[in-house]
Design an enzyme around this catalytic site. Structure first.
Site, PDB file in Angstrom:
ATOM      1  N   CYS A 112       1.904  -1.083  -1.400  1.00  0.00           N
ATOM      2  CA  CYS A 112       1.385  -1.006  -0.036  1.00  0.00           C
ATOM      3  C   CYS A 112       0.583   0.279   0.191  1.00  0.00           C
ATOM      4  O   CYS A 112      -0.519   0.416  -0.322  1.00  0.00           O
ATOM      5  CB  CYS A 112       2.519  -1.178   0.974  1.00  0.00           C
ATOM      6  SG  CYS A 112       1.908  -1.635   2.627  1.00  0.00           S
ATOM      7  N   HIS A 207       4.943  -5.775  -0.213  1.00  0.00           N
ATOM      8  CA  HIS A 207       6.207  -5.088  -0.473  1.00  0.00           C
ATOM      9  C   HIS A 207       7.095  -5.962  -1.366  1.00  0.00           C
ATOM     10  O   HIS A 207       7.924  -6.729  -0.861  1.00  0.00           O
ATOM     11  CB  HIS A 207       6.930  -4.775   0.842  1.00  0.00           C
ATOM     12  CG  HIS A 207       6.345  -3.640   1.601  1.00  0.00           C
ATOM     13  ND1 HIS A 207       6.729  -2.335   1.417  1.00  0.00           N
ATOM     14  CD2 HIS A 207       5.370  -3.616   2.547  1.00  0.00           C
ATOM     15  CE1 HIS A 207       6.035  -1.544   2.211  1.00  0.00           C
ATOM     16  NE2 HIS A 207       5.195  -2.297   2.910  1.00  0.00           N
ATOM     17  N   GLU A 209       9.647  -5.217  -3.012  1.00  0.00           N
ATOM     18  CA  GLU A 209      11.072  -4.887  -2.884  1.00  0.00           C
ATOM     19  C   GLU A 209      11.773  -5.732  -1.824  1.00  0.00           C
ATOM     20  O   GLU A 209      12.995  -5.918  -1.884  1.00  0.00           O
ATOM     21  CB  GLU A 209      11.259  -3.400  -2.582  1.00  0.00           C
ATOM     22  CG  GLU A 209      10.869  -2.942  -1.184  1.00  0.00           C
ATOM     23  CD  GLU A 209       9.409  -2.588  -1.036  1.00  0.00           C
ATOM     24  OE1 GLU A 209       9.055  -1.920  -0.047  1.00  0.00           O
ATOM     25  OE2 GLU A 209       8.593  -2.988  -1.898  1.00  0.00           O
TER      26      GLU A 209
END
Length: 231
Positions: A112, A207, A209
């Site tokens: 990001c 993102h 994660e």
């Protein structure tokens, strides 16, 4: 086998209830994704001092998400009203980390804001705002098409992924040497790599994660970073 040491620049936080004071933090989901991959995540203090020397002790670098870069960092004259959480020390540090990590040939995964940092570090620019609620990619999961034969495709094992996004800015002019590896349906650059780089390098605008704990394609990005760091 020892875990490769992955440097993650810490993010300034005005307050953290568990610590009672301002803090330097990183997202728990990000840390856990590196750990699952077999890496040892290590937050590093954003002090613009001896950055190359400090990075040399690490096996890889993860540039995380965060607030906006100051527009003057990429030559913009004005500042859009939507620009937020600018911190000059954080900007200076992250840009130095990006430049030195690439120069040192360290494996790098940029996420990001991290993608935007690398783009700016290599002379690129950003679009300060993608158009408000109808154009931005905040709290959105959408399909992203990946270019075949790229490090990104190999890391995820896919040609299309469902990407969890939270950003209102995007790449405008590409930095020197960077190549686009993924785009969203609206044309937004979602992935970058650096052909000819000394070390493994992949950047994504989303993102990974957020969903890595349940999506092998997203976890694959962290696995690939740690594999490269082992080498």
């Amino acid at each position: 086998m020892s875990r490769p040491l992955i440097a993650i620049p810490a993010r300034f936080s005005a307050s953290t209830s568990a610590l009672r004071y301002a803090a330097e933090v990183n997202a728990r989901a990000l840390i856990e994704a590196v750990w699952r991959a077999g890496g040892e995540p290590a937050g590093i203090h954003p002090a613009v001092t001896d950055v190359a020397e400090r990075l040399a002790r690490f096996d890889g670098v993860l540039l995380p998400g965060g607030g906006d870069l100051a527009p003057h960092r990429y030559g913009a004259r004005g500042v859009h009203d939507s620009v937020y959480d600018v911190d000059e020390t954080q900007d200076a540090f992250d840009l130095e980390v990006a430049r030195h990590a690439v120069d040192l040939g360290l494996p790098v995964l940029a996420v990001c804001r991290g993608l935007q940092v690398v783009n700016v570090a290599l002379g690129g620019t950003l679009e300060q705002d993608m158009g408000g609620p109808d154009g931005e990619h905040r709290h959105v999961t959408h399909p992203v098409a990946l270019q075949r034969g790229t490090l990104l495709e190999r890391a995820t094992g896919a040609q299309k992924v469902e990407a969890s996004c939270y950003h209102h800015q995007r790449v405008d002019r590409l930095g020197t040497g960077l190549a686009v590896t993924a785009r969203a349906a609206d044309g937004t650059v979602e992935g970058l790599e650096l052909p000819g780089a000394r070390g493994w390098f992949t950047a994504v605008q989303w993102h990974p994660e957020d969903t890595a704990h349940e999506d092998p394609a997203q976890q694959g990005l962290f696995d690939a970073l740690v594999r490269a760091a082992r080498q």
